[in-house]
Design a protein around this motif. Sequence first.
Motif, PDB file in Angstrom:
ATOM      1  N   MET A   1       6.220  -1.439  18.235  1.00  0.00           N
ATOM      2  CA  MET A   1       7.156  -2.454  18.744  1.00  0.00           C
ATOM      3  C   MET A   1       7.988  -3.145  17.606  1.00  0.00           C
ATOM      4  SD  MET A   1       5.890  -3.791  22.215  1.00  0.00           S
ATOM      5  CE  MET A   1       4.144  -4.899  21.528  1.00  0.00           C
TER       6      MET A   1
ATOM      7  N   ARG B   1       0.289  -2.897  30.638  1.00  0.00           N
ATOM      8  CA  ARG B   1      -0.022  -4.167  31.259  1.00  0.00           C
ATOM      9  C   ARG B   1      -1.494  -4.410  31.453  1.00  0.00           C
ATOM     10  NH1 ARG B   1       4.040  -8.019  31.872  1.00  0.00           N
ATOM     11  NH2 ARG B   1       2.787  -8.630  33.707  1.00  0.00           N
TER      12      ARG B   1
ATOM     13  N   VAL C   1      15.080  -1.647  24.175  1.00  0.00           N
ATOM     14  CA  VAL C   1      14.227  -2.685  24.717  1.00  0.00           C
ATOM     15  C   VAL C   1      13.729  -2.424  26.099  1.00  0.00           C
ATOM     16  CG1 VAL C   1      15.798  -4.010  25.858  1.00  0.00           C
ATOM     17  CG2 VAL C   1      13.605  -5.026  25.012  1.00  0.00           C
ATOM     18  N   GLY C   2      12.661  -2.735  26.664  1.00  0.00           N
ATOM     19  CA  GLY C   2      12.256  -2.920  27.995  1.00  0.00           C
ATOM     20  C   GLY C   2      11.059  -2.184  28.375  1.00  0.00           C
ATOM     21  N   GLU C   3      10.556  -1.135  27.764  1.00  0.00           N
ATOM     22  CA  GLU C   3       9.551  -0.335  28.089  1.00  0.00           C
ATOM     23  C   GLU C   3       9.290   0.645  26.746  1.00  0.00           C
ATOM     24  OE1 GLU C   3      10.856   3.231  30.602  1.00  0.00           O
ATOM     25  OE2 GLU C   3      13.018   2.317  30.364  1.00  0.00           O
ATOM     26  N   PRO C   4       8.065   1.236  26.751  1.00  0.00           N
ATOM     27  CA  PRO C   4       7.861   2.034  25.687  1.00  0.00           C
ATOM     28  C   PRO C   4       8.776   2.988  25.163  1.00  0.00           C
ATOM     29  CG  PRO C   4       5.970   1.684  27.100  1.00  0.00           C
ATOM     30  CD  PRO C   4       7.251   1.446  27.989  1.00  0.00           C
TER      31      PRO C   4
ATOM     32  N   ASN D   1       6.571  -1.075  35.624  1.00  0.00           N
ATOM     33  CA  ASN D   1       7.784  -0.997  34.899  1.00  0.00           C
ATOM     34  C   ASN D   1       8.473   0.298  35.137  1.00  0.00           C
ATOM     35  OD1 ASN D   1       9.793  -0.785  32.804  1.00  0.00           O
ATOM     36  ND2 ASN D   1       8.622  -2.054  31.633  1.00  0.00           N
TER      37      ASN D   1
ATOM     38  N   ASP E   1       0.852  -8.483  28.872  1.00  0.00           N
ATOM     39  CA  ASP E   1       0.601  -7.013  28.096  1.00  0.00           C
ATOM     40  C   ASP E   1      -0.543  -6.764  27.336  1.00  0.00           C
ATOM     41  OD1 ASP E   1       3.198  -6.475  29.255  1.00  0.00           O
ATOM     42  OD2 ASP E   1       4.273  -6.633  27.358  1.00  0.00           O
TER      43      ASP E   1
ATOM     44  N   ARG F   1      11.188  -4.615  35.961  1.00  0.00           N
ATOM     45  CA  ARG F   1       9.707  -5.073  36.414  1.00  0.00           C
ATOM     46  C   ARG F   1       9.863  -5.223  37.856  1.00  0.00           C
ATOM     47  NH1 ARG F   1       8.480  -9.997  32.709  1.00  0.00           N
ATOM     48  NH2 ARG F   1       6.917 -11.345  34.196  1.00  0.00           N
TER      49      ARG F   1
ATOM     50  N   PHE G   1       2.353  -1.285  21.687  1.00  0.00           N
ATOM     51  CA  PHE G   1       2.173  -1.677  23.054  1.00  0.00           C
ATOM     52  C   PHE G   1       1.106  -0.676  23.665  1.00  0.00           C
ATOM     53  CE2 PHE G   1       3.556  -0.881  27.464  1.00  0.00           C
ATOM     54  CZ  PHE G   1       3.574  -2.253  27.979  1.00  0.00           C
TER      55      PHE G   1
ATOM     56  N   ASP H   1      13.307  -0.208  18.301  1.00  0.00           N
ATOM     57  CA  ASP H   1      12.734  -0.840  19.426  1.00  0.00           C
ATOM     58  C   ASP H   1      12.243  -2.084  19.253  1.00  0.00           C
ATOM     59  OD1 ASP H   1      11.386  -1.048  21.958  1.00  0.00           O
ATOM     60  OD2 ASP H   1       9.471  -0.288  21.057  1.00  0.00           O
ATOM     61  N   ASN H   2      12.651  -2.942  20.380  1.00  0.00           N
ATOM     62  CA  ASN H   2      11.795  -4.312  20.379  1.00  0.00           C
ATOM     63  C   ASN H   2      11.465  -4.967  21.644  1.00  0.00           C
ATOM     64  OD1 ASN H   2      14.594  -5.632  21.765  1.00  0.00           O
ATOM     65  ND2 ASN H   2      15.492  -4.660  19.886  1.00  0.00           N
ATOM     66  N   TRP H   3      10.751  -6.011  21.295  1.00  0.00           N
ATOM     67  CA  TRP H   3       9.923  -6.386  22.622  1.00  0.00           C
ATOM     68  C   TRP H   3      10.130  -7.955  23.068  1.00  0.00           C
ATOM     69  CZ3 TRP H   3       6.740 -10.384  23.461  1.00  0.00           C
ATOM     70  CH2 TRP H   3       6.089 -10.320  24.540  1.00  0.00           C
ATOM     71  N   TRP H   4      10.227  -8.129  24.260  1.00  0.00           N
ATOM     72  CA  TRP H   4      10.312  -9.509  24.896  1.00  0.00           C
ATOM     73  C   TRP H   4      10.189  -9.415  26.482  1.00  0.00           C
ATOM     74  CZ3 TRP H   4      15.227 -11.816  26.670  1.00  0.00           C
ATOM     75  CH2 TRP H   4      16.067 -10.882  26.816  1.00  0.00           C
ATOM     76  N   GLN H   5      10.389 -10.600  26.841  1.00  0.00           N
ATOM     77  CA  GLN H   5      10.196 -10.823  28.434  1.00  0.00           C
ATOM     78  C   GLN H   5      11.171 -12.063  29.057  1.00  0.00           C
ATOM     79  OE1 GLN H   5       6.160 -12.145  27.985  1.00  0.00           O
ATOM     80  NE2 GLN H   5       5.601 -10.260  29.146  1.00  0.00           N
ATOM     81  N   THR H   6      11.345 -11.691  30.335  1.00  0.00           N
ATOM     82  CA  THR H   6      12.151 -12.794  30.860  1.00  0.00           C
ATOM     83  C   THR H   6      11.666 -14.151  30.449  1.00  0.00           C
ATOM     84  OG1 THR H   6      12.423 -11.222  32.638  1.00  0.00           O
ATOM     85  CG2 THR H   6      13.082 -13.482  33.154  1.00  0.00           C
TER      86      THR H   6
HETATM   87  P1  AMP Z   1      11.175  -8.212  31.688  1.00  0.00           P
HETATM   88  O1  AMP Z   1      10.708  -9.641  31.745  1.00  0.00           O
HETATM   89  O2  AMP Z   1      11.733  -7.562  33.050  1.00  0.00           O
HETATM   90  O3  AMP Z   1      12.002  -7.984  30.531  1.00  0.00           O
HETATM   91  O4  AMP Z   1       9.901  -7.251  31.499  1.00  0.00           O
HETATM   92  C1  AMP Z   1       9.103  -7.505  30.227  1.00  0.00           C
HETATM   93  C2  AMP Z   1       8.064  -6.477  30.158  1.00  0.00           C
HETATM   94  O5  AMP Z   1       9.008  -5.118  30.056  1.00  0.00           O
HETATM   95  C3  AMP Z   1       7.173  -6.668  29.108  1.00  0.00           C
HETATM   96  O6  AMP Z   1       6.046  -7.566  29.672  1.00  0.00           O
HETATM   97  C4  AMP Z   1       6.761  -5.212  28.765  1.00  0.00           C
HETATM   98  O7  AMP Z   1       5.810  -5.049  29.749  1.00  0.00           O
HETATM   99  C5  AMP Z   1       7.990  -4.426  28.807  1.00  0.00           C
HETATM  100  N1  AMP Z   1       8.457  -4.214  27.810  1.00  0.00           N
HETATM  101  C6  AMP Z   1       9.591  -4.857  27.245  1.00  0.00           C
HETATM  102  N2  AMP Z   1       9.964  -4.451  26.209  1.00  0.00           N
HETATM  103  C7  AMP Z   1       8.974  -3.301  25.751  1.00  0.00           C
HETATM  104  C8  AMP Z   1       8.730  -2.527  24.660  1.00  0.00           C
HETATM  105  N3  AMP Z   1       9.846  -2.531  23.735  1.00  0.00           N
HETATM  106  N4  AMP Z   1       7.805  -1.653  24.661  1.00  0.00           N
HETATM  107  C9  AMP Z   1       7.130  -1.610  25.753  1.00  0.00           C
HETATM  108  N5  AMP Z   1       7.060  -2.441  26.749  1.00  0.00           N
HETATM  109  C10 AMP Z   1       8.141  -3.381  27.009  1.00  0.00           C
END
Ligand code: AMP
Length: 576
Positions: free
Chosen positions: A383, A459, A336-339, A465, A444, A470, A456, A358-363
């Motif tokens: 993702m 931004r 997680v966290g970036e592409p 990133n 995003d 971030r 993805f 891979d998985n996607w999320w944010q704070t």
């Molecule tokens: P943070 O809140 O610090 O975890 O950052 C979240 C941001 O990290 C997202 O808005 C994306 O821009 C990036 N991010 C998180 N997961 C992914 C992923 N699996 N692929 C691409 N970007 C991601």
Amino acid sequence: MKNAEVITKITTTSGLIDYDKTYKEFSWEAIKKEFSLTNNRVNIAFEAIDKHANNWRKNKIALYWEGADGSLQKYTFSELKRLSDKCANMLKTLGVKKNDRVFIFLPRIPELYISIIAIAKLGAIAGPMFSAFGPDAVRDRLQNSEAKVLITTPELKERVDTILWELPKLERIVLVNNKEDYELEESDVCYKTLIKDASDKFNMECSDLEDPLYILYTSGTTGKPKGITHVHNDMLSHYITTKWVLDLRDDDIYWCTADPGWVTGTVYGLWGPWLNGISIYVFDGRFDAAKWYEIIQTYGITVWYTAPTALRMLMKAGDDVIKKYDLSSLRYICSVGEPLNPEVIRWGLKVYDLPIHDNWWQTETGSILIANYPCLPIKPGSMGKPFPGIKAAIIDNKGNELPVGQQGLLAIKPGWPSMMRKVWGDEKRFKEYFNIDGWYTTGDTAFKDEDGYFWFIGRADDVINTSGHRVGPFEVESALLEHKAVAEAGVIGKPDAERGEIIKAFVVLREGFTPNHELEEELKKFIKHRLAAHAYPREIEFCHNLPKTRSGKIMRRLLKAREMGLPTGDLSTLED
Ligand code: AMP
């Protein structure tokens, strides 16, 4: 479509077996029933720790801990209950009450984990901070949250000493101190002494599901970091995403490489696995390929949650080092966290014989919202698909959903349990997230393919990133301006094969200063120390002026386009 490659190595799972059926039938109310709620009152610390300490898991190891110096400790669920009860009593004696902010500035030591549980038991709000932060980053967080108590070590406190005078609301510093002869300052107290004397029976504060639980600060394009505030109700999301995305089972030994100063380290570094009664492993050391493989071998790690930069660094370390270790315990890997580059997934298949999910999320989202699952094929570079209960879409800037294949803003329908509840002390910034037709906008850009997989793109703003961290350009620019040599600074993210992006700063010097290598190194060091070790510009370019709009705003977009040799786009707002 962008990438037709599909990996169909489907892993067996005891969790999510039929994605489509579950997505259709899912309800958060059904998940809620798995918790011991009375009139919507509960405490996440009860569900994650005390419940297990009172049942058959009481002697199960909850935490395997290893220090950077090789020291080892382990704690059962009942030991964590007892120690967090003691810690809660200690904090209560210091005057901590419900809703007070208690910030933690510690390395990844057991006391960090125990404090987080204890703060939840009190109904207070925990603010974990990454131990690589410098004084500016710490000050911004303690000031904005009006933290009452700070838990830290004597070594890290040295970084805070210079800013203490700016923190009138901070009443106490609790020092986790390992040196017998350390002399405390009058206003500070010693964690170990107080814990020893504290009672090990604590009457846990029963929390409303909507009571705040933790604050983590995150960066935007402008302004200081935002205090993203989460509540006890997040546990519904923590619990079920951990089970279905990380695929954790009772006999797993799970390693999440993230620090609790980042959201992954708080949500999936402790709450998610412990809500599921899982044994976790924590390493308080730096990245080292051989050491990491030794950890997997020694502890028999079965599920591993890490980040693309770490995987790219492991790939760079080569395949020979892998052959020296027995990694056969591993059964599931997530990132997680970036592409996550498709070539890393292909390499993972080759060397670990496992696909990387891979998985996607944010704070702000508080839990994984888009993911690859054990039961679904992986399309490398994607993702994955939305978690059950989550409606994700690609929208235009009016809120219209865009068709398959079209790039746009990644947006989510609000209402999932772990969505942030506020930006601490800043209602305006909170509302800004929802101002496109009621959607939660993520910042995003992405697109969706014909099978419902999300891809993805980047931004939509200037947020950087770097290695999955971030960083707001404004914070780095402001910190640079504090240096006596800097007149102006513009900061961008520059693509980098290993770290995703690196921070690049364009600096205009004050009169009397000459651009040279020494000054460049001095500025890097300055930011590393003041702001944070991960947030310093790896590249600095001295220039005579910066492109600005007529209203005086630095045009980072233009700096970036020039840096990358891309078309500069509309320049009508550029100052003469
Ligand atoms: P943070 O809140 O610090 O975890 O950052 C979240 C941001 O990290 C997202 O808005 C994306 O821009 C990036 N991010 C998180 N997961 C992914 C992923 N699996 N692929 C691409 N970007 C991601």
